[in-house]
Design a protein around this motif. Structure first.
Motif, mmCIF file in Angstrom:
data_model
loop_
_atom_site.group_PDB
_atom_site.id
_atom_site.type_symbol
_atom_site.label_atom_id
_atom_site.label_comp_id
_atom_site.label_asym_id
_atom_site.label_seq_id
_atom_site.Cartn_x
_atom_site.Cartn_y
_atom_site.Cartn_z
ATOM 1 N N PHE A 143 0.749 -0.831 -0.071
ATOM 2 C CA PHE A 143 0.028 0.055 0.085
ATOM 3 C C PHE A 143 1.155 1.228 0.358
ATOM 4 O O PHE A 143 1.627 1.378 1.165
ATOM 5 C CB PHE A 143 -0.807 -0.062 1.256
ATOM 6 C CG PHE A 143 -1.677 0.804 1.348
ATOM 7 C CD1 PHE A 143 -2.522 1.897 0.762
ATOM 8 C CD2 PHE A 143 -2.176 1.952 2.452
ATOM 9 C CE1 PHE A 143 -4.220 2.842 0.415
ATOM 10 C CE2 PHE A 143 -1.975 3.041 2.406
ATOM 11 C CZ PHE A 143 -3.513 3.519 1.553
ATOM 12 N N ASP A 245 8.487 2.344 0.303
ATOM 13 C CA ASP A 245 8.202 3.737 0.523
ATOM 14 C C ASP A 245 8.080 3.135 2.585
ATOM 15 O O ASP A 245 7.963 2.126 3.157
ATOM 16 C CB ASP A 245 6.940 3.183 0.082
ATOM 17 C CG ASP A 245 5.687 4.437 1.170
ATOM 18 O OD1 ASP A 245 6.030 4.695 2.025
ATOM 19 O OD2 ASP A 245 4.577 3.776 0.538
ATOM 20 N N LYS A 273 4.047 9.343 8.959
ATOM 21 C CA LYS A 273 3.706 8.202 10.494
ATOM 22 C C LYS A 273 4.251 8.766 11.457
ATOM 23 O O LYS A 273 4.856 9.948 11.906
ATOM 24 C CB LYS A 273 3.037 7.184 10.772
ATOM 25 C CG LYS A 273 2.190 6.423 9.316
ATOM 26 C CD LYS A 273 1.924 5.311 8.899
ATOM 27 C CE LYS A 273 1.281 4.457 8.675
ATOM 28 N NZ LYS A 273 -0.464 4.707 8.482
HETATM 29 C C1 PLP Z 1 3.426 2.165 3.252
HETATM 30 C C2 PLP Z 1 2.336 3.353 2.882
HETATM 31 N N1 PLP Z 1 2.733 4.484 2.509
HETATM 32 C C3 PLP Z 1 2.127 5.555 2.226
HETATM 33 C C4 PLP Z 1 0.629 5.499 3.080
HETATM 34 C C5 PLP Z 1 -0.177 6.221 2.934
HETATM 35 O O1 PLP Z 1 0.145 7.450 4.122
HETATM 36 P P1 PLP Z 1 -1.129 8.421 4.631
HETATM 37 O O2 PLP Z 1 -1.831 7.955 4.955
HETATM 38 O O3 PLP Z 1 -0.100 9.507 5.309
HETATM 39 O O4 PLP Z 1 -1.499 9.472 3.015
HETATM 40 C C6 PLP Z 1 0.774 4.508 4.218
HETATM 41 C C7 PLP Z 1 -0.390 4.175 5.455
HETATM 42 O O5 PLP Z 1 -0.645 3.849 5.454
HETATM 43 C C8 PLP Z 1 1.856 3.535 4.301
HETATM 44 O O6 PLP Z 1 1.135 2.479 5.338
#
Ligand code: PLP
Length: 439
Positions: A143, A245, A273
């Motif tokens: 994700f 990511d 986060k």
């Molecule tokens: C690996 C990863 N990338 C991107 C995101 C998206 O982040 P946000 O919810 O701050 O937009 C998340 C959110 O859970 C994530 O776990």
């Protein structure tokens, strides 16, 4: 545990918010209504009636330090005292960039945004601007937020994802541009042969390979070292930008994040986060040559009124100060290990089939899967028993522990032995109750 207060608020919410929630993920299939929180403190959240609940969700991983950590609260107050004018740079922004460049292996230049979704949006833009190519390869079961080029194949049911070794790009939302799937290639994580085949097919058209280096968005799946080496070597050889990511993996294993832990350095990386200590901050950065396509050095635009807002910037300094203290990771990783052992024992004693996998300070519970068999692929994970998970979340909630019916869970630095003991005790009772009901 449903209460009248929560049900009343949900009724009001449904009149003014789509589905009665402010974000999709706040619907709660286990409870049947959102889990409403009136305040939070350290390892605890309080429901609308003031009932104290031990939190195992921790803001989906954002409050790794604990809710309202005193250092973060002081930083937010300091920002307020300074007037928190936004859309200006100052010493704090530059100093944070310096600290991150010092600490994160791939960072030579960095920029700040607010959400993880924005950070992954920008790294894809940079990779495209740098390579002049358009396609992006992502892994099934990973994700990266909901921006259009990446909104594919997060968690397809196995029967909807196409062949396991050649998954289709399955849109995760309506409203994508026509033919958006042409620009995305989906491959199975931890499958070297399938990755090679994908590169042989479309390698010349790929701007980037984006991956969660540790697959926390499906629990906690480590990359096979040979697979990860192949991904790093082949992307370098073919001029494809490798993006980690680390919005979720960042700071779960140590201060140099998953890239330090795994010993593999990507070309670009995101953070989100945890870095904000509970207030919205994300970061993207990487090799100088690549980040030099960002305007005004190059012509890839990144700007925004709220970028590098003083509140999250000072909060991030507080976060880095706190994790840098002696013993921080000893405690954080120690309580997680203690929790993992306790939960495994609770499930085993109840005869409930649950595979628990944790890497550092985040973990997954695969209900209905053989506890002894490591989950290494998404398609294995996807076969977990959703109903058993929902039941477990409900049982835990009744016993004063909030477990989000989601893929990943974790404690914070403000959880201690007594909270771990309480969680394990609640898990043992919950697992017994489910086993008894299953006969
Ligand atoms: C690996 C990863 N990338 C991107 C995101 C998206 O982040 P946000 O919810 O701050 O937009 C998340 C959110 O859970 C994530 O776990």
């Amino acid at each position: 545990m449903r209460t009248q207060t929560a049900s009343n608020l949900y009724q009001r919410a449904r009149a003014v918010l789509p589905g009665g929630v402010t974000a999709n993920a706040r619907t709660n299939p286990a409870l049947g209504e959102p889990f409403y929180v009136s305040r939070s403190e350290g390892p605890f959240v309080y429901d609308l009636d003031g009932r104290r609940v031990i939190d195992l969700c921790m803001s989906n991983g954002a409050t790794l330090l604990g809710h309202g950590h005193p250092a973060v609260v002081a930083a937010v107050r300091r920002a307020a005292d300074l007037g928190f004018a936004c859309a200006y740079d100052g010493e704090a922004q530059v100093a944070l960039a310096e600290r991150l460049v010092e600490q994160i292996p791939c960072f030579e230049l960095v920029r700040f945004t607010t959400s993880g979704t924005e950070a992954t949006f920008y790294v894809v833009r940079i990779a495209r601007a740098y390579t002049g190519r358009t396609k992006v390869l992502k892994f099934e079961g990973q994700f990266h937020g909901f921006n259009d080029p990446l909104a594919f194949s997060f968690w397809p049911l196995p029967e909807e994802g196409g062949p396991a070794d050649a998954p289709i790009a399955r849109p995760e939302t309506a409203g994508l541009p026509a033919n958006a799937e042409r620009d995305v290639v989906v491959a199975p994580f931890n499958d070297s042969a399938a990755f090679r085949r994908a590169l042989d097919r479309v390698g010349d058209e790929l701007a980037a390979v984006i991956m969660e280096p540790i697959s926390y968005d499906v629990g906690a799946i480590l990359p096979d070292p040979a697979f990860l080496k192949l991904v790093r070597d082949e992307t370098a050889r073919r001029g494809i930008v490798l993006i980690f990511d680390e919005v979720l993996s960042g700071y779960r294993t140590g201060p140099d994040c998953a890239q330090g832990y795994l010993g593999v350095t990507p070309d670009l990386s995101t953070l989100g986060k945890a870095i904000g200590g509970g207030v919205p901050l994300s970061v993207f950065g990487g090799r100088r040559e690549l980040m030099s396509v960002v305007s005004p050095l190059g012509s890839a635009i990144h700007t925004g009124t709220y970028n590098a807002h003083l509140i999250p910037i000072l909060a991030a300094h507080a976060f880095l100060d706190t994790i840098g203290r002696d013993g921080f990771y000893d405690h954080l990783l120690g309580i997680h290990q203690r929790l993992y052992a306790g939960l495994r024992q609770a499930f085993a004693e109840a005869g409930l089939p649950v595979r628990l996998q944790g890497v550092g300070a985040r973990f997954g519970m695969y209900f209905g899967l053989d506890p002894a068999v490591e989950v290494t692929r998404y398609r294995q994970a996807a076969r977990f028993d959703r109903e058993m998970m929902n039941r477990f979340c409900r049982e835990m909630h009744v016993r004063g522990v909030y477990v989000n019916p989601a893929w990943h869970h974790g404690l914070s630095a403000m959880h201690g032995d007594s909270e771990v003991d309480r969680i394990v005790e609640a898990a043992a009772e919950s697992a017994q109750a489910i086993s008894a009901a299953n006969g």
